[in-house]
Motif scaffolding. Structure first.
Motif, short mmCIF file in Angstrom:
data_model
loop_
_atom_site.label_atom_id
_atom_site.label_comp_id
_atom_site.label_asym_id
_atom_site.label_seq_id
_atom_site.Cartn_x
_atom_site.Cartn_y
_atom_site.Cartn_z
N LYS A 44 -65.92 -14.84 82.52
CA LYS A 44 -65.05 -13.76 82.07
C LYS A 44 -65.91 -12.67 81.45
O LYS A 44 -66.75 -12.95 80.59
CB LYS A 44 -64.04 -14.27 81.04
CG LYS A 44 -63.07 -15.32 81.57
CD LYS A 44 -62.12 -15.77 80.48
CE LYS A 44 -61.15 -16.82 81.00
NZ LYS A 44 -60.23 -17.30 79.92
N PHE A 45 -65.69 -11.44 81.88
CA PHE A 45 -66.47 -10.34 81.32
C PHE A 45 -66.19 -10.18 79.83
O PHE A 45 -67.07 -9.79 79.07
CB PHE A 45 -66.14 -9.04 82.06
CG PHE A 45 -66.77 -8.94 83.42
CD1 PHE A 45 -68.14 -8.70 83.54
CD2 PHE A 45 -66.02 -9.10 84.57
CE1 PHE A 45 -68.74 -8.61 84.79
CE2 PHE A 45 -66.61 -9.01 85.82
CZ PHE A 45 -67.96 -8.77 85.93
N GLU A 46 -64.97 -10.52 79.42
CA GLU A 46 -64.63 -10.41 78.00
C GLU A 46 -65.50 -11.33 77.15
O GLU A 46 -65.89 -10.96 76.03
CB GLU A 46 -63.15 -10.76 77.78
CG GLU A 46 -62.16 -9.81 78.45
CD GLU A 46 -61.93 -10.16 79.90
OE1 GLU A 46 -62.60 -11.11 80.42
OE2 GLU A 46 -61.09 -9.49 80.54
N ASP A 47 -65.80 -12.51 77.67
CA ASP A 47 -66.64 -13.46 76.92
C ASP A 47 -68.06 -12.92 76.76
O ASP A 47 -68.67 -13.04 75.69
CB ASP A 47 -66.68 -14.81 77.64
CG ASP A 47 -65.34 -15.51 77.60
OD1 ASP A 47 -64.49 -15.14 76.74
OD2 ASP A 47 -65.12 -16.44 78.42
N GLN A 49 -68.97 -9.76 76.82
CA GLN A 49 -68.90 -8.62 75.90
C GLN A 49 -68.79 -9.09 74.46
O GLN A 49 -69.42 -8.52 73.55
CB GLN A 49 -67.71 -7.73 76.28
CG GLN A 49 -67.88 -7.04 77.62
CD GLN A 49 -66.59 -6.44 78.15
OE1 GLN A 49 -65.51 -6.68 77.59
NE2 GLN A 49 -66.69 -5.67 79.22
N LYS A 50 -68.02 -10.15 74.26
CA LYS A 50 -67.86 -10.71 72.92
C LYS A 50 -69.18 -11.27 72.40
O LYS A 50 -69.56 -11.06 71.24
CB LYS A 50 -66.79 -11.80 72.95
CG LYS A 50 -66.50 -12.43 71.60
CD LYS A 50 -65.42 -13.49 71.72
CE LYS A 50 -65.14 -14.14 70.37
NZ LYS A 50 -64.08 -15.19 70.51
N ARG A 53 -71.52 -8.43 71.43
CA ARG A 53 -71.12 -7.82 70.15
C ARG A 53 -71.57 -8.70 68.99
O ARG A 53 -72.02 -8.18 67.95
CB ARG A 53 -69.60 -7.62 70.11
CG ARG A 53 -69.11 -6.47 70.98
CD ARG A 53 -67.68 -6.08 70.61
NE ARG A 53 -66.75 -7.17 70.86
CZ ARG A 53 -66.09 -7.35 72.00
NH1 ARG A 53 -66.29 -6.50 73.02
NH2 ARG A 53 -65.24 -8.35 72.13
N HIS A 107 -70.11 -5.21 85.76
CA HIS A 107 -68.66 -5.09 85.68
C HIS A 107 -68.15 -4.02 86.63
O HIS A 107 -67.18 -4.22 87.37
CB HIS A 107 -68.27 -4.77 84.24
CG HIS A 107 -66.80 -4.91 83.98
ND1 HIS A 107 -66.21 -4.53 82.80
CD2 HIS A 107 -65.79 -5.37 84.77
CE1 HIS A 107 -64.92 -4.77 82.86
NE2 HIS A 107 -64.64 -5.28 84.04
N GLU A 125 -52.40 -8.78 84.16
CA GLU A 125 -53.84 -8.49 84.07
C GLU A 125 -54.08 -6.99 84.15
O GLU A 125 -53.41 -6.27 84.90
CB GLU A 125 -54.61 -9.20 85.19
CG GLU A 125 -54.62 -10.71 85.10
CD GLU A 125 -55.44 -11.34 86.22
OE1 GLU A 125 -55.78 -12.53 86.10
OE2 GLU A 125 -55.74 -10.64 87.21
N LYS A 126 -55.05 -6.51 83.37
CA LYS A 126 -55.41 -5.09 83.40
C LYS A 126 -56.22 -4.75 84.66
O LYS A 126 -56.13 -3.64 85.18
CB LYS A 126 -56.22 -4.74 82.15
CG LYS A 126 -55.45 -4.88 80.84
CD LYS A 126 -56.32 -4.49 79.66
CE LYS A 126 -55.56 -4.64 78.36
NZ LYS A 126 -56.41 -4.30 77.17
N SER A 129 -59.60 -10.09 87.99
CA SER A 129 -60.48 -10.99 87.24
C SER A 129 -61.43 -11.71 88.19
O SER A 129 -61.12 -11.91 89.37
CB SER A 129 -59.67 -12.02 86.46
OG SER A 129 -58.99 -12.89 87.36
#
Length: 208
Positions: A44-47, A49-50, A53, A107, A125-126, A129
């Motif tokens: 997951k790209f969110e993971d 990115q998290k 950060r 991404h 979903e935005k 995925s």
């Protein structure tokens, strides 16, 4: 699944004409391995990115703590700690920025690839995925690999049969290749040592 298997089979039959090493040990699977695609579908790209950060936040904390050590330490006790830490933090910031840049590019490339295949985000979903995208390719690659293994095995068996047939043909020809028989033994040696013909009595006396 039946649609995927049919598509995979047609794709294999089309691609098999370009596989030069089909049926050979050095033949390499021409698609991404299904296991690699499965692992890609789990990311997951969110993971990422998290995680980046958090790394950036930890780096700021490290820089702050190092600055406190600089202030509280005597001048003669600063080196080589200060130079080592400053070098470490400077390089860490560069690596952090590079990782963020690489993730952003990956991404972007992923979304462009998904758009190329006309994929749209699922409800809720935005954006498309990795799970939605790579799950399809994972199933396709798995079916394709099944056909690939099966067909390569058949090709190998056919080549083995052809080699056996060639060996049988060569063996059959060798049976008709009669070599001239050469005289040997005491008779031939005696004949070669004298110009007088050996009589029938002499011949029997030599053997009995």
């Amino acid at each position: 699944s039946l649609l995927y298997r049919t598509t995979a089979e047609v794709f294999y039959l089309t691609l098999s004409h370009t596989i030069c090493d089909a049926g050979k040990e050095q033949c390499i699977f021409p698609l991404p391995d299904p296991q690699d695609l499965f692992q890609a579908s789990q990311m997951k790209f969110e993971d990422f990115q998290k995680d980046l950060r958090k790394m950036k936040k930890d780096l700021r904390v490290c820089e702050t703590e190092a600055a406190k050590v600089y202030q509280l330490s005597l001048e003669e006790h600063l080196q080589p700690f200060k130079d080592s830490m400053e070098q470490f933090i400077s390089q860490a910031k560069i690596d952090q920025e590079n990782e963020e840049k690489s993730l952003a590019e990956a991404h972007k490339s992923f979304l462009e690839t998904a758009a190329y295949f006309c994929m749209k985000p699922k409800m809720g979903e935005k954006e498309v995925s990795p799970h939605s995208f790579f799950s399809i390719w994972h199933e396709f690659s798995s079916d394709f690999k099944d056909f690939w293994k099966k067909e390569n095995k058949l090709i190998l068996q056919e080549r083995v049969k052809e080699a056996e047939e060639v060996c049988r043909q060569k063996k059959g020809k060798s049976l008709y290749n009669i070599r001239p028989k050469h005289d040997s033994g005491i008779v031939s040696k005696t004949c070669s040592n004298t110009s007088v013909p050996i009589s029938r009595f002499t011949f029997f006396s030599l053997h009995f």
